[in-house]
Design an enzyme around this catalytic site. Structure first.
Site, PDB file in Angstrom:
ATOM      1  N   CYS A  33      -7.621 -30.628   7.311  1.00  0.00           N
ATOM      2  CA  CYS A  33      -7.766 -30.957   8.738  1.00  0.00           C
ATOM      3  C   CYS A  33      -6.547 -30.439   9.508  1.00  0.00           C
ATOM      4  O   CYS A  33      -6.691 -29.922  10.630  1.00  0.00           O
ATOM      5  CB  CYS A  33      -7.920 -32.459   8.939  1.00  0.00           C
ATOM      6  SG  CYS A  33      -9.577 -33.100   8.628  1.00  0.00           S
TER       7      CYS A  33
ATOM      8  N   HIS B   4     -14.117 -32.917   9.324  1.00  0.00           N
ATOM      9  CA  HIS B   4     -13.833 -33.409   7.969  1.00  0.00           C
ATOM     10  C   HIS B   4     -15.090 -33.895   7.248  1.00  0.00           C
ATOM     11  O   HIS B   4     -15.784 -34.798   7.733  1.00  0.00           O
ATOM     12  CB  HIS B   4     -12.818 -34.552   8.007  1.00  0.00           C
ATOM     13  CG  HIS B   4     -12.438 -35.039   6.647  1.00  0.00           C
ATOM     14  ND1 HIS B   4     -11.434 -34.470   5.906  1.00  0.00           N
ATOM     15  CD2 HIS B   4     -12.976 -35.999   5.858  1.00  0.00           C
ATOM     16  CE1 HIS B   4     -11.345 -35.069   4.740  1.00  0.00           C
ATOM     17  NE2 HIS B   4     -12.281 -36.012   4.687  1.00  0.00           N
TER      18      HIS B   4
ATOM     19  N   GLY C  74     -12.742 -30.890 -10.710  1.00  0.00           N
ATOM     20  CA  GLY C  74     -11.418 -30.322 -10.491  1.00  0.00           C
ATOM     21  C   GLY C  74     -11.029 -30.207  -9.030  1.00  0.00           C
ATOM     22  O   GLY C  74     -10.140 -29.415  -8.683  1.00  0.00           O
TER      23      GLY C  74
ATOM     24  N   THR D 249      -9.034 -30.940  -5.850  1.00  0.00           N
ATOM     25  CA  THR D 249      -7.707 -31.498  -5.579  1.00  0.00           C
ATOM     26  C   THR D 249      -7.472 -31.752  -4.101  1.00  0.00           C
ATOM     27  O   THR D 249      -6.576 -32.507  -3.740  1.00  0.00           O
ATOM     28  CB  THR D 249      -6.590 -30.574  -6.105  1.00  0.00           C
ATOM     29  OG1 THR D 249      -6.690 -29.303  -5.463  1.00  0.00           O
ATOM     30  CG2 THR D 249      -6.687 -30.390  -7.616  1.00  0.00           C
TER      31      THR D 249
ATOM     32  N   HIS E 166     -11.268 -32.269   1.247  1.00  0.00           N
ATOM     33  CA  HIS E 166     -11.919 -31.735   2.461  1.00  0.00           C
ATOM     34  C   HIS E 166     -12.723 -30.551   1.930  1.00  0.00           C
ATOM     35  O   HIS E 166     -12.134 -29.615   1.379  1.00  0.00           O
ATOM     36  CB  HIS E 166     -10.868 -31.323   3.481  1.00  0.00           C
ATOM     37  CG  HIS E 166     -11.401 -30.759   4.770  1.00  0.00           C
ATOM     38  ND1 HIS E 166     -10.953 -31.190   6.017  1.00  0.00           N
ATOM     39  CD2 HIS E 166     -12.304 -29.775   5.013  1.00  0.00           C
ATOM     40  CE1 HIS E 166     -11.588 -30.505   6.965  1.00  0.00           C
ATOM     41  NE2 HIS E 166     -12.401 -29.627   6.368  1.00  0.00           N
TER      42      HIS E 166
ATOM     43  N   HIS F 274     -14.465 -27.380   0.653  1.00  0.00           N
ATOM     44  CA  HIS F 274     -14.071 -25.978   0.790  1.00  0.00           C
ATOM     45  C   HIS F 274     -14.835 -25.143  -0.218  1.00  0.00           C
ATOM     46  O   HIS F 274     -14.955 -25.508  -1.387  1.00  0.00           O
ATOM     47  CB  HIS F 274     -12.561 -25.785   0.602  1.00  0.00           C
ATOM     48  CG  HIS F 274     -11.997 -26.486  -0.597  1.00  0.00           C
ATOM     49  ND1 HIS F 274     -11.743 -27.837  -0.615  1.00  0.00           N
ATOM     50  CD2 HIS F 274     -11.654 -26.031  -1.832  1.00  0.00           C
ATOM     51  CE1 HIS F 274     -11.263 -28.183  -1.789  1.00  0.00           C
ATOM     52  NE2 HIS F 274     -11.199 -27.106  -2.561  1.00  0.00           N
TER      53      HIS F 274
ATOM     54  N   HIS G 286     -14.596 -21.942  -2.383  1.00  0.00           N
ATOM     55  CA  HIS G 286     -13.704 -20.900  -2.901  1.00  0.00           C
ATOM     56  C   HIS G 286     -14.508 -19.603  -2.940  1.00  0.00           C
ATOM     57  O   HIS G 286     -15.595 -19.550  -3.543  1.00  0.00           O
ATOM     58  CB  HIS G 286     -13.283 -21.197  -4.345  1.00  0.00           C
ATOM     59  CG  HIS G 286     -12.371 -22.366  -4.516  1.00  0.00           C
ATOM     60  ND1 HIS G 286     -10.998 -22.237  -4.589  1.00  0.00           N
ATOM     61  CD2 HIS G 286     -12.631 -23.692  -4.652  1.00  0.00           C
ATOM     62  CE1 HIS G 286     -10.451 -23.433  -4.777  1.00  0.00           C
ATOM     63  NE2 HIS G 286     -11.426 -24.329  -4.820  1.00  0.00           N
TER      64      HIS G 286
HETATM   65  P1  5GP Z   1      -9.583 -27.478  -5.250  1.00  0.00           P
HETATM   66  O1  5GP Z   1      -8.624 -27.671  -6.390  1.00  0.00           O
HETATM   67  O2  5GP Z   1      -9.664 -28.739  -4.411  1.00  0.00           O
HETATM   68  O3  5GP Z   1     -10.924 -26.942  -5.624  1.00  0.00           O
HETATM   69  O4  5GP Z   1      -8.961 -26.337  -4.343  1.00  0.00           O
HETATM   70  C1  5GP Z   1      -7.887 -26.561  -3.481  1.00  0.00           C
HETATM   71  C2  5GP Z   1      -7.261 -25.220  -3.219  1.00  0.00           C
HETATM   72  O5  5GP Z   1      -6.414 -25.353  -2.093  1.00  0.00           O
HETATM   73  C3  5GP Z   1      -6.391 -24.707  -4.373  1.00  0.00           C
HETATM   74  O6  5GP Z   1      -6.899 -23.458  -4.836  1.00  0.00           O
HETATM   75  C4  5GP Z   1      -5.001 -24.599  -3.761  1.00  0.00           C
HETATM   76  O7  5GP Z   1      -4.286 -23.476  -4.213  1.00  0.00           O
HETATM   77  C5  5GP Z   1      -5.303 -24.530  -2.274  1.00  0.00           C
HETATM   78  N1  5GP Z   1      -4.247 -25.058  -1.416  1.00  0.00           N
HETATM   79  C6  5GP Z   1      -3.572 -26.236  -1.597  1.00  0.00           C
HETATM   80  N2  5GP Z   1      -2.693 -26.412  -0.602  1.00  0.00           N
HETATM   81  C7  5GP Z   1      -2.808 -25.332   0.218  1.00  0.00           C
HETATM   82  C8  5GP Z   1      -2.132 -24.962   1.429  1.00  0.00           C
HETATM   83  O8  5GP Z   1      -1.267 -25.659   1.965  1.00  0.00           O
HETATM   84  N3  5GP Z   1      -2.507 -23.771   1.997  1.00  0.00           N
HETATM   85  C9  5GP Z   1      -3.481 -22.982   1.440  1.00  0.00           C
HETATM   86  N4  5GP Z   1      -3.760 -21.839   2.091  1.00  0.00           N
HETATM   87  N5  5GP Z   1      -4.121 -23.312   0.296  1.00  0.00           N
HETATM   88  C10 5GP Z   1      -3.787 -24.473  -0.297  1.00  0.00           C
HETATM   89 ZN    ZN Z   2     -10.039 -33.032   6.376  1.00  0.00          ZN
END
Ligand code: 5GP
Ligand code: ZN
Length: 111
Positions: free
Chosen positions: A7, A46, A90, A92, A95, A97, A99
């Site tokens: 957010c 969100h 997995g 982390t 919010h 997203h 990939h």
């Molecule tokens: P998840 O683990 O939730 O599937 O993916 C979260 C992604 O957010 C990870 O690939 C991580 O590298 C990325 N990420 C975490 N913090 C930040 C940030 O502050 N800026 C950007 N651009 N990516 C982030």
């Molecule tokens: Zn959010």
């Protein structure tokens, strides 16, 4: 004030390398890329995960169209679009997203 990292990125309070945005979604480069091209696509509003986002099918569809456009532009030889969800998925950052990964041959299956 929101404590949600994405957010804050959507609001412009935390900088990111933006590759596309419109009034509904934002696409920006992952800070820790797992492939030569690694872009995250988020709704600006969100939603915790893809299960919550599915309550808004038009927005979910738009996010997928943008993710596919980014993928096609960045990785013309193929790519992968992934939504990690919950502890076992997995996730982390809570919010939602997409990939968007590409720029090299990707292994299958993931772990
Ligand atoms: P998840 O683990 O939730 O599937 O993916 C979260 C992604 O957010 C990870 O690939 C991580 O590298 C990325 N990420 C975490 N913090 C930040 C940030 O502050 N800026 C950007 N651009 N990516 C982030
Ligand atoms: Zn959010």
């Amino acid at each position: 004030m929101t404590e949600c990292l994405f957010c804050k990125i959507a609001a412009g309070d935390i900088p990111a390398t933006v590759v596309y945005q419109d009034e509904l979604v934002l696409a920006f480069r992952d800070i820790n890329p797992e492939a030569p091209s690694h872009v995250l696509v988020i709704p600006k509003d969100h939603f915790a995960n893809v299960e919550e986002l599915s309550a808004e099918p038009e927005l979910a569809g738009h996010l997928l169209v943008v993710a596919a456009d980014v993928a096609k532009t960045e990785s013309s030889q193929g790519h992968r679009i992934v939504f990690n969800t919950g502890e076992h998925g997995g996730q982390t950052v809570n919010h939602v997203h997409a990939h968007v990964l590409g720029g090299r041959p990707l292994q299958w299956p993931p772990g």
